[in-house]
Design an enzyme around this catalytic site. Sequence first.
Site: not given
Lengths: 368, 368
Positions: B77, B142, B182, B193, B195, B197
């Site tokens: 990752c 993670h 997303n 992982h 996250h 954007q």
Amino acid sequence: MVQKLPGDIYRSDLKLADGRDISYYDSSEKNRSAADKRNEEAQPGIGHLRLDPLVDEWVVIASHRQHRVFLPPKELCPLCASTDDKLTEIPDKDYEVAVFGNRAPALTTPKGNFKLAQFSGLTTPDVDAAGACEVVCYTSDHSSSFAKLSEKQIRAVLEAWKDRDSALSKLPFIEQVYIFENRGEEVGVTLSHPHGQIYAYSFLPPKIEKMLQVANDHLAKTGKVLLDEVIKREIKDEKRIISQNSEWIAYVPYAARYPFEIHIAPLRGVSNMSGLDEKQSAAFAPIAKEVLSRLDGVFGIEMAYIASWYQAPVNSGKDSMRLHWQIVSVRRQPGKLKYLSGSESAMGAFIMDLEPEQSAQQLSAVKL
Amino acid sequence: MVQKLPGDIYRSDLKLADGRDISYYDSSEKNRSAADKRNEEAQPGIGHLRLDPLVDEWVVIASHRQHRVFLPPKELCPLCASTDDKLTEIPDKDYEVAVFGNRAPALTTPKGNFKLAQFSGLTTPDVDAAGACEVVCYTSDHSSSFAKLSEKQIRAVLEAWKDRDSALSKLPFIEQVYIFENRGEEVGVTLSHPHGQIYAYSFLPPKIEKMLQVANDHLAKTGKVLLDEVIKREIKDEKRIISQNSEWIAYVPYAARYPFEIHIAPLRGVSNMSGLDEKQSAAFAPIAKEVLSRLDGVFGIEMAYIASWYQAPVNSGKDSMRLHWQIVSVRRQPGKLKYLSGSESAMGAFIMDLEPEQSAQQLSAVKL
């Protein structure tokens, strides 16, 4: 009663047990009379429309659709012809093309003298989900596909589309007729039998509203029809053209949004499906078959796609909007799909991972 | 250099080996200095923008993204912290929240004095895909998720969002900052992982353009801010409210488009993320955590979703548009997704299979 349509196609109109209409479209005169032997009740209720005030767009709420049939095995397919053992949506023992009302329609005939235009703004109440949803079965052959149909069979489908476009456009509560095919589980298809659908909306869908506005602006500013100009540009650029015959052109558009996206338009523009003349109708099957075969040929697998006929609304845009067919595929590599995630679905801003020229080149290189 | 932000969050700015910026956001003052030991070259080239003439919308062509990393196993990752054995996008051995430029950005800094507004019409040439794409890592853990973050950690994420919104809005070529997540393979996520954007566009995304127009029209007609009025209606209707605290409200909107769709808005409206004050910022974490936990609780599985912050454009709509967070899930039943097929993706007309009130009831019934 059998009615003769252009292209020597014959239409027979019958009723299903629950009152829905069914029409058969045959390439020779047939006496269709098979009765629907199922013991069916009329479908419950109608959905409703709600206005999304943040964007002033109608949303169809159709909760009665939640439990519809989901990917049944072939032996339970409701779109195959009926047999003695299995009664399906199509009562006859064989058919070429059949069109009937959707069993769980999102849009249906409204009560009384329906006028959606009177509703607007924040306090709009729920409104009847007026419209129509129809199923167009392309063939009785369960494992066929549009690309595999004979040219004669494609002509029968085209005449069914034209005929239904014409009939639905005459209903007083319809503003837009949308003829389309969702193909492949990747785009949510719940029945794998080769078929398309027709949605007739009582409102202008947001995409059509935008296209109409842009086409009208272009006409007002330049005196020219936008799609004619787009096609001229594609012919000049040349490198994105996939196929062309005497009446139709197929190209990957300059600003394609999907890894594989093909637009197919008549060279002599018409505003609506039902306006296609005999020459155009006769020349459609070969290019449609070629283009869809190229799409399946790119990766050697049946491609998931959405094939959409864009055309002028029922009551506007006849001088500015032009009929064309957009086929978009969400598959960008054999094992990879393009998803409509944040940028696309929430912002409407498309990120395209492939150069349109590269996509056109791949489609053109397919050996048929 | 360490900068102190509201909520006792400390930001440290460093560079990655290929020249990209990385910022750490910590809940205590830390001396971040770990160097990126990878031997990296700058990413090649910039994508381009093409104008889709049929709807007058920009499409981003980013063919260099085609080969990006796709669902790597945990041990590979790139969003985990670096170890002696594995060098990732985050050079430090631990982190709380980290933000850095996307390795394969669809939008990047343009050359020279970029002005997109000069381009319009049919013969628009390819234009630099100006903008910015950043990755916001929510945690070094993670297998965590936004819903599982501590309130302190969510505050750090919020401050990172505010900080980046503010910084990106100052770039001369940016028109809209879009902060989103997303989540789930079902919406095309390529890295699992936790996250989000940030996309900063050099054009108004079509959805924002429409929202702006509708909000401006409403303000001009009524003198009132549209989202304020929408929230008033939701409070009056009551039955679709999921949660509320002193500063925020969460509801399933009257005209929801997705089986599970929740809007979360500050009760005292602000136009932009960076305008949230201390009270609003402090009260965000508990309601965010609750709502996302309810979403995961509906079917007892981690729900795929797209979580989008809508806000005013950089250069307009400050008086009419209001910040809010829309979380939409495409899962309608444990084994069934909602697909954006013909009606939704080609016509923009959404068919919703669930009553918004039923969806609100299911979300409210989740035991936390």
